[in-house]
Design a protein around this motif. Structure first.
Motif, PDB file in Angstrom:
ATOM      1  N   LYS A  16       0.813  -1.231   0.000  1.00 41.88           N
ATOM      2  CA  LYS A  16       0.000   0.000   0.000  1.00 41.88           C
ATOM      3  C   LYS A  16       0.845   1.279   0.000  1.00 41.88           C
ATOM      4  N   THR A  34      -1.400   7.083   6.774  1.00 44.67           N
ATOM      5  CA  THR A  34      -2.058   7.174   8.094  1.00 44.67           C
ATOM      6  C   THR A  34      -1.468   6.170   9.094  1.00 44.67           C
ATOM      7  N   ARG A  86       9.530   2.408  12.150  1.00 43.96           N
ATOM      8  CA  ARG A  86       9.433   1.241  11.253  1.00 43.96           C
ATOM      9  C   ARG A  86       9.917  -0.048  11.912  1.00 43.96           C
ATOM     10  N   ARG A 104      -8.182   6.762  18.036  1.00 44.30           N
ATOM     11  CA  ARG A 104      -8.713   6.877  16.677  1.00 44.30           C
ATOM     12  C   ARG A 104      -9.433   8.216  16.499  1.00 44.30           C
ATOM     13  N   ASP A 126      -8.781   2.158   7.441  1.00 40.13           N
ATOM     14  CA  ASP A 126     -10.183   2.591   7.532  1.00 40.13           C
ATOM     15  C   ASP A 126     -10.392   3.901   6.784  1.00 40.13           C
ATOM     16  N   THR A 127      -9.505   4.205   5.825  1.00 41.90           N
ATOM     17  CA  THR A 127      -9.573   5.541   5.222  1.00 41.90           C
ATOM     18  C   THR A 127     -10.800   5.689   4.310  1.00 41.90           C
TER      19      THR A 127
HETATM   20  O1   DC Z   1       0.121   0.502   7.636  1.00 42.19           O
HETATM   21  P1   DC Z   1       1.014   0.318   8.862  1.00 42.19           P
HETATM   22  O2   DC Z   1       1.579  -1.067   9.002  1.00 42.19           O
HETATM   23  O3   DC Z   1       2.084   1.358   8.941  1.00 42.19           O
HETATM   24  O4   DC Z   1       0.033   0.555  10.127  1.00 42.19           O
HETATM   25  C1   DC Z   1       0.463   0.409  11.445  1.00 42.19           C
HETATM   26  C2   DC Z   1      -0.714  -0.005  12.323  1.00 42.19           C
HETATM   27  O5   DC Z   1      -1.642   1.075  12.428  1.00 42.19           O
HETATM   28  C3   DC Z   1      -1.522  -1.201  11.810  1.00 42.19           C
HETATM   29  O6   DC Z   1      -1.363  -2.357  12.628  1.00 42.19           O
HETATM   30  C4   DC Z   1      -2.965  -0.806  11.877  1.00 42.19           C
HETATM   31  C5   DC Z   1      -2.970   0.620  12.307  1.00 42.19           C
HETATM   32  N1   DC Z   1      -3.676   1.484  11.364  1.00 42.19           N
HETATM   33  C6   DC Z   1      -5.021   1.645  11.571  1.00 42.19           C
HETATM   34  O7   DC Z   1      -5.583   1.039  12.462  1.00 42.19           O
HETATM   35  N2   DC Z   1      -5.728   2.499  10.771  1.00 42.19           N
HETATM   36  C7   DC Z   1      -5.130   3.146   9.763  1.00 42.19           C
HETATM   37  N3   DC Z   1      -5.836   3.976   8.993  1.00 42.19           N
HETATM   38  C8   DC Z   1      -3.746   2.951   9.524  1.00 42.19           C
HETATM   39  C9   DC Z   1      -3.045   2.100  10.336  1.00 42.19           C
END
Ligand code: DC
Length: 221
Positions: A16, A34, A86, A104, A126-127
């Motif tokens: 993504k 996000t 990271r 959230r 959840d965007t």
């Molecule tokens: O995409 P990522 O691996 O960098 O995201 C890190 C954590 O953040 C992932 O376990 C779920 C959470 N996350 C979320 O709940 N909602 C989002 N919009 C983005 C990430």
């Protein structure tokens, strides 16, 4: 919502971030990661000695924290944490903090504010379902858990991190489980989203497909 918003959701390891960044570049839109906000929030709570599993405490600490995304760098209270967020430790902490409604809620406002400024490609979990339910185009990227773990493992090995494939696969499955089963804003395929299975596609192939979907959708509007 005055500007175009393209959402890209999906589980960890579907590519993504890379895809969203490249699509944003092609379209001249801002790229919003996000997940980086959740990672920065987790690091802030951890650094403050907070309990990552306590909803109220995390919400309080995150609301008192300044998280900034500047030219692909991430800052927490003025400190550059781009690389630190990271680590696999922060990956796990971020999926634990992401279950909290209080966190959230704070990050929802931060994310929505970006669309006041310019057109966006926004990427996360959840965007399309919660943050931008009226987005112009919604994409959902998917791939098998084994393929996603294979990609993650390859990436970690190339960075010199000694980790077994089985460990990475277990981490991927645990994170999926937490992202899908949480009560607030779980990972779902948003309504009207176009699902792209990336298991057998190259990054360039996924980017091309996503750009085509976006152009088609925007031409229809
Ligand atoms: O995409 P990522 O691996 O960098 O995201 C890190 C954590 O953040 C992932 O376990 C779920 C959470 N996350 C979320 O709940 N909602 C989002 N919009 C983005 C990430």
């Amino acid at each position: 919502m005055k500007h175009v918003v393209v959402t890209i959701d999906g589980p960890a390891g579907t590519g993504k971030s890379t895809v969203a960044r490249m699509v944003a570049q092609r379209l001249g839109y801002l790229y919003l990661d996000t997940g980086a906000l959740y990672r920065a929030a987790a690091l802030a709570v951890d650094g403050a000695g907070g309990d990552i599993d306590d909803n109220a405490e995390c919400g309080r600490i995150v609301s008192e924290t300044t998280i900034e995304l500047k030219d692909n760098r991430v800052e927490v209270n003025g400190t550059d944490v781009t690389d630190e967020i990271r680590s696999s430790r922060v990956s796990t902490l971020s999926s634990r903090i992401a279950v909290h409604p209080s966190v959230r809620k704070v990050l929802l406002a931060v994310q929505r504010a970006f669309s006041d400024q310019q057109s966006l490609v926004v990427e996360g979990r959840d965007t399309g379902s919660v943050v931008f339910p009226d987005a112009s185009v919604k994409i959902y990227l998917d791939a098998s858990a084994t393929e996603r773990a294979r990609r993650r493992h390859e990436e970690m090995i190339s960075k010199g991190v000694a980790v077994s494939f089985d460990q990475v696969l277990t981490d991927v499955k645990n994170r999926d489980q937490r992202d899908i089963s949480r009560q607030t804003a779980p990972l779902v395929v948003p309504e009207h989203a176009i699902v792209v299975d990336t298991t057998h596609l190259t990054v360039a192939g996924v980017v091309q497909k996503v750009v085509e979907v976006i152009q088609e959708k925007l031409a229809d509007k």
